[in-house]
Design a protein around this motif. Structure first.
Motif, PDB file in Angstrom:
ATOM      1  N   HIS A 272       0.743  -0.952   0.085  1.00 32.19           N
ATOM      2  CA  HIS A 272       0.182   0.066   0.059  1.00 32.19           C
ATOM      3  C   HIS A 272       0.599   1.197  -0.126  1.00 32.19           C
ATOM      4  N   ILE A 273       1.909   1.253   0.706  1.00 31.73           N
ATOM      5  CA  ILE A 273       2.896   2.536   0.800  1.00 31.73           C
ATOM      6  C   ILE A 273       3.583   2.683  -0.386  1.00 31.73           C
ATOM      7  N   LEU A 274       3.886   1.591  -0.954  1.00 31.34           N
ATOM      8  CA  LEU A 274       4.631   1.848  -2.131  1.00 31.34           C
ATOM      9  C   LEU A 274       3.769   2.009  -3.436  1.00 31.34           C
ATOM     10  N   PHE A 275       2.535   1.753  -3.276  1.00 30.52           N
ATOM     11  CA  PHE A 275       1.334   2.323  -4.433  1.00 30.52           C
ATOM     12  C   PHE A 275       1.299   3.985  -4.067  1.00 30.52           C
ATOM     13  N   ARG A 276       0.972   4.281  -2.786  1.00 26.62           N
ATOM     14  CA  ARG A 276       1.175   5.504  -2.662  1.00 26.62           C
ATOM     15  C   ARG A 276       2.255   6.323  -3.319  1.00 26.62           C
ATOM     16  N   LEU A 277       3.397   5.929  -2.994  1.00 25.71           N
ATOM     17  CA  LEU A 277       4.623   6.726  -3.394  1.00 25.71           C
ATOM     18  C   LEU A 277       4.936   6.338  -4.844  1.00 25.71           C
ATOM     19  N   ASN A 278       3.871   5.833  -5.896  1.00 30.02           N
ATOM     20  CA  ASN A 278       3.946   5.713  -7.163  1.00 30.02           C
ATOM     21  C   ASN A 278       4.859   4.788  -7.667  1.00 30.02           C
ATOM     22  N   VAL A 279       5.429   3.859  -6.871  1.00 32.47           N
ATOM     23  CA  VAL A 279       6.125   2.424  -7.194  1.00 32.47           C
ATOM     24  C   VAL A 279       5.227   1.516  -7.707  1.00 32.47           C
ATOM     25  N   SER A 280       5.756   1.012  -8.871  1.00 32.53           N
ATOM     26  CA  SER A 280       4.690  -0.300  -9.436  1.00 32.53           C
ATOM     27  C   SER A 280       4.974  -1.493  -8.634  1.00 32.53           C
ATOM     28  N   VAL A 281       3.693  -1.913  -8.199  1.00 31.25           N
ATOM     29  CA  VAL A 281       3.570  -2.793  -7.012  1.00 31.25           C
ATOM     30  C   VAL A 281       2.359  -3.401  -7.185  1.00 31.25           C
ATOM     31  N   THR A 282       2.263  -4.802  -6.968  1.00 29.78           N
ATOM     32  CA  THR A 282       0.864  -5.519  -6.662  1.00 29.78           C
ATOM     33  C   THR A 282       1.078  -6.068  -5.284  1.00 29.78           C
ATOM     34  N   TYR A 283      -0.146  -6.434  -4.726  1.00 30.02           N
ATOM     35  CA  TYR A 283      -0.189  -6.878  -3.360  1.00 30.02           C
ATOM     36  C   TYR A 283      -1.504  -7.550  -3.067  1.00 30.02           C
ATOM     37  N   GLY A 284      -1.179  -8.567  -2.258  1.00 31.12           N
ATOM     38  CA  GLY A 284      -2.910  -9.175  -1.843  1.00 31.12           C
ATOM     39  C   GLY A 284      -2.510 -10.182  -0.739  1.00 31.12           C
ATOM     40  N   GLU A 285      -3.430 -11.165  -0.766  1.00 32.63           N
ATOM     41  CA  GLU A 285      -3.378 -12.170   0.473  1.00 32.63           C
ATOM     42  C   GLU A 285      -3.180 -13.571   0.181  1.00 32.63           C
ATOM     43  N   TRP A 286      -2.558 -14.259   0.651  1.00 38.54           N
ATOM     44  CA  TRP A 286      -2.311 -15.783   0.228  1.00 38.54           C
ATOM     45  C   TRP A 286      -2.950 -16.434   1.641  1.00 38.54           C
ATOM     46  N   GLU A 287      -2.955 -17.798   1.653  1.00 43.06           N
ATOM     47  CA  GLU A 287      -3.426 -18.585   2.714  1.00 43.06           C
ATOM     48  C   GLU A 287      -2.710 -18.521   3.862  1.00 43.06           C
ATOM     49  N   GLU A 288      -1.575 -18.006   4.275  1.00 40.79           N
ATOM     50  CA  GLU A 288      -0.713 -17.660   5.625  1.00 40.79           C
ATOM     51  C   GLU A 288      -0.445 -16.343   5.760  1.00 40.79           C
ATOM     52  N   GLY A 289      -1.169 -15.237   4.974  1.00 44.40           N
ATOM     53  CA  GLY A 289      -0.845 -13.810   5.414  1.00 44.40           C
ATOM     54  C   GLY A 289      -0.936 -13.144   4.130  1.00 44.40           C
ATOM     55  N   THR A 290      -0.161 -12.083   3.693  1.00 38.62           N
ATOM     56  CA  THR A 290      -0.261 -11.219   2.638  1.00 38.62           C
ATOM     57  C   THR A 290       1.215 -11.270   1.783  1.00 38.62           C
ATOM     58  N   TRP A 291       1.155 -10.760   0.781  1.00 35.33           N
ATOM     59  CA  TRP A 291       2.239 -10.829  -0.234  1.00 35.33           C
ATOM     60  C   TRP A 291       2.490  -9.311  -1.048  1.00 35.33           C
ATOM     61  N   ASN A 292       3.572  -9.235  -1.627  1.00 40.17           N
ATOM     62  CA  ASN A 292       3.755  -8.190  -2.700  1.00 40.17           C
ATOM     63  C   ASN A 292       4.780  -8.320  -3.751  1.00 40.17           C
ATOM     64  N   VAL A 293       4.644  -7.962  -4.626  1.00 39.27           N
ATOM     65  CA  VAL A 293       5.686  -7.903  -5.888  1.00 39.27           C
ATOM     66  C   VAL A 293       6.267  -6.602  -6.315  1.00 39.27           C
ATOM     67  N   GLN A 294       7.298  -6.238  -6.256  1.00 34.22           N
ATOM     68  CA  GLN A 294       7.810  -5.111  -6.351  1.00 34.22           C
ATOM     69  C   GLN A 294       8.948  -5.122  -7.375  1.00 34.22           C
ATOM     70  N   PRO A 295       9.388  -3.970  -7.900  1.00 34.37           N
ATOM     71  CA  PRO A 295      10.651  -3.890  -8.689  1.00 34.37           C
ATOM     72  C   PRO A 295      11.923  -4.474  -8.089  1.00 34.37           C
ATOM     73  N   TRP A 296      12.656  -5.189  -8.724  1.00 31.96           N
ATOM     74  CA  TRP A 296      14.080  -5.470  -8.167  1.00 31.96           C
ATOM     75  C   TRP A 296      14.933  -4.527  -8.187  1.00 31.96           C
TER      76      TRP A 296
END
Length: 278
Positions: free
Chosen positions: A72-96
């Motif tokens: 969420h914070i990266l999105f607010r900072l205009n970084v290309s990121v996706t995030y969501g939930e998985w069975e044990e918690g949450t995840w995100n995918v961000q630029p290397w």
């Protein structure tokens, strides 16, 4: 749960990234980090899961929320990121982010008998990227050498899951309970010892940057305590102001000494740090 569930990328990540290469870099303390490459590019993938309580430490459910909070914070900072939930918690995918971190980059400075001095332009680039974050209303809350990635084109500040200053969705938010104590400002350590929580500030970030510059250039922590001391003992040493004398060459010495001032009001602002390094 154990680390086992995060030892493989969940289906939701495989669908999002379609990796052709993947490498697990870290899987401990409620967090797994992967270096993933595919036709869509190279990414850092983070998985969060809760830490189970044991006889030695309490349960830590907040670690499961950290990747989505950072997303969420990266999105607010205009970084290309996706995030969501998985069975044990949450995840995100961000630029290397490619490049050494500050501590690794300055390893020649720390070498025994070294005549190499820390590069002021590197210190200034770290201060500038922190200033850019502050200008957008966020205190990082977890400033440390490993979070400054010195790239060929820019210095980047990573790991923003603990940042504070703007709105975060309630479902992904959690109380700030400090960071790695080596870089924790005295007022933060004191508040956590007294109440169990704190709020990171621009001033505590400046302290963290000063402690990061000090240890990267000298190998010494800002505050003295045994290497194997429990965290409450470490924090008490920080809160009590048991700080080492700063011995660094050139203008970094007096600047870092001021950045590590016990009283937050006595520390330079991040803008003043940049000016001093220019």
């Amino acid at each position: 749960m154990s680390n086992l569930a995060a030892s493989e990328l969940p289906i939701v990540i495989l669908d999002a990234v379609a990796p052709t290469k993947q490498r697990c870099l870290l899987n401990r303390r409620g967090s797994a980090v992967w270096d993933v490459e595919g036709d869509r590019g190279r990414f850092a993938v983070k998985l969060g899961y809760p830490i189970e309580g044991t006889s030695e430490w309490p349960a830590q459910p907040w670690t499961a929320l950290a990747p989505a909070r950072e997303g969420h914070i990266l999105f607010r900072l205009n970084v290309s990121v996706t995030y969501g939930e998985w069975e044990e918690g949450t995840w995100n995918v961000q630029p290397w982010r490619e490049g050494p971190d500050l501590y690794d980059l300055w390893s020649p400075v720390r070498a025994e008998g070294s005549k190499v001095e820390p590069h002021l332009d590197v210190a200034r680039s770290c201060a500038q990227t922190l200033a850019d974050l502050h200008a957008k209303g966020w205190a990082h809350g977890d400033v440390q050498p490993a979070h400054f990635i010195i790239g060929m084109d820019a210095t980047r500040l990573i790991d923003l899951a603990l940042a504070h200053g703007q709105w975060v969705p309630e479902g992904y938010d959690f109380t700030y309970r400090g960071c790695l104590v080596h870089y924790e400002a005295p007022e933060i350590s004191k508040a956590i010892l007294e109440t169990g929580e704190a709020v990171p500030t621009f001033e505590s970030d400046v302290y963290g940057l000063g402690a990061s510059l000090l240890i990267s250039a000298t190998g010494w922590r800002a505050v003295e305590y045994p290497d194997d001391a429990p965290r409450p003992v470490q924090r008490q040493a920080v809160a009590d102001g048991r700080r080492r004398d700063v011995t660094m060459p050139g203008k970094l010495g007096p600047l870092v000494d001021a950045m590590l001032s016990y009283n937050p009001a006595d520390r330079p602002t991040i803008g003043e740090v940049i000016s001093a390094l220019s």
